[in-house]
Scaffold this motif. Sequence first.
Motif, PDB file in Angstrom:
ATOM      1  N   GLN A   1       0.843  -1.198   0.000  1.00 37.78           N
ATOM      2  CA  GLN A   1       0.000   0.000   0.000  1.00 37.78           C
ATOM      3  C   GLN A   1       0.877   1.246   0.000  1.00 37.78           C
ATOM      4  O   GLN A   1       1.925   1.244   0.602  1.00 37.78           O
ATOM      5  CB  GLN A   1      -0.925   0.000   1.212  1.00 37.78           C
ATOM      6  N   PRO A   2       0.482   2.273  -0.699  1.00 37.22           N
ATOM      7  CA  PRO A   2      -0.685   2.417  -1.557  1.00 37.22           C
ATOM      8  C   PRO A   2      -0.469   1.699  -2.888  1.00 37.22           C
ATOM      9  O   PRO A   2       0.666   1.440  -3.287  1.00 37.22           O
ATOM     10  CB  PRO A   2      -0.789   3.919  -1.759  1.00 37.22           C
ATOM     11  N   VAL A   3      -1.569   1.425  -3.590  1.00 38.69           N
ATOM     12  CA  VAL A   3      -1.487   0.682  -4.847  1.00 38.69           C
ATOM     13  C   VAL A   3      -2.330   1.373  -5.924  1.00 38.69           C
ATOM     14  O   VAL A   3      -3.392   1.912  -5.630  1.00 38.69           O
ATOM     15  CB  VAL A   3      -1.917  -0.795  -4.638  1.00 38.69           C
ATOM     16  N   LEU A   4      -1.813   1.359  -7.146  1.00 40.55           N
ATOM     17  CA  LEU A   4      -2.514   1.946  -8.285  1.00 40.55           C
ATOM     18  C   LEU A   4      -3.736   1.097  -8.625  1.00 40.55           C
ATOM     19  O   LEU A   4      -3.638  -0.116  -8.786  1.00 40.55           O
ATOM     20  CB  LEU A   4      -1.568   1.998  -9.497  1.00 40.55           C
TER      21      LEU A   4
ATOM     22  N   PHE B   1      -3.733   5.383 -15.649  1.00 42.75           N
ATOM     23  CA  PHE B   1      -3.162   4.053 -15.478  1.00 42.75           C
ATOM     24  C   PHE B   1      -2.132   3.713 -16.556  1.00 42.75           C
ATOM     25  O   PHE B   1      -1.014   3.313 -16.261  1.00 42.75           O
ATOM     26  CB  PHE B   1      -4.289   3.010 -15.482  1.00 42.75           C
ATOM     27  N   GLU B   2      -2.519   3.859 -17.817  1.00 45.91           N
ATOM     28  CA  GLU B   2      -1.634   3.449 -18.911  1.00 45.91           C
ATOM     29  C   GLU B   2      -0.453   4.390 -19.119  1.00 45.91           C
ATOM     30  O   GLU B   2       0.500   4.033 -19.801  1.00 45.91           O
ATOM     31  CB  GLU B   2      -2.435   3.247 -20.183  1.00 45.91           C
TER      32      GLU B   2
ATOM     33  N   GLU C   1       2.790   3.805  -5.990  1.00 43.83           N
ATOM     34  CA  GLU C   1       1.544   3.084  -6.252  1.00 43.83           C
ATOM     35  C   GLU C   1       1.717   2.074  -7.389  1.00 43.83           C
ATOM     36  O   GLU C   1       1.228   0.950  -7.314  1.00 43.83           O
ATOM     37  CB  GLU C   1       0.417   4.055  -6.608  1.00 43.83           C
ATOM     38  N   THR C   2       2.409   2.481  -8.440  1.00 39.56           N
ATOM     39  CA  THR C   2       2.600   1.596  -9.593  1.00 39.56           C
ATOM     40  C   THR C   2       3.624   0.513  -9.288  1.00 39.56           C
ATOM     41  O   THR C   2       3.429  -0.653  -9.654  1.00 39.56           O
ATOM     42  CB  THR C   2       2.986   2.412 -10.840  1.00 39.56           C
ATOM     43  N   VAL C   3       4.697   0.872  -8.608  1.00 35.20           N
ATOM     44  CA  VAL C   3       5.683  -0.130  -8.177  1.00 35.20           C
ATOM     45  C   VAL C   3       4.979  -1.188  -7.334  1.00 35.20           C
ATOM     46  O   VAL C   3       5.179  -2.398  -7.533  1.00 35.20           O
ATOM     47  CB  VAL C   3       6.840   0.530  -7.384  1.00 35.20           C
TER      48      VAL C   3
END
Length: 134
Positions: free
Chosen positions: A90-93, A100-101, A121-123
Amino acid sequence: MKRIIKNKNSEVLKLKLLYPKDSKKIRDILEKEQGGYCAYTESKIKATSAIDVEHFNPKLKLTKKDNYYNWFAVGHKWNNKKSNKWDKFQPVLNPTAKDFEERLIYDCETACYICNPTDIETVNLIELLNLNDK
């Protein structure tokens, strides 16, 4: 993995389907809305595939806040890989994020997902879902 755009006119919403009571119907509608592809791996769902209704945020599962916008059709194997790791990443995308893309990029040369290393978030999403697991 691609961004998932949820349909404001989804049959799930129109029919006011509830999980777990209507899970099979929810799963079938999500699979159709996703074009017959797993939300996580983009692999084609086959007639013999084990498919789950995935609750992206498992903390919402079976609560009043759990709804269509938290549900995705995913392969059972990938749902299990995520299992109980939510709190660790956490946190997460979220797969429905508008950017997103732009944040999660598939690199064809390395056959891996990449992102800005400071985009936590993306990691975390890549790690949570094991997106680079060969």
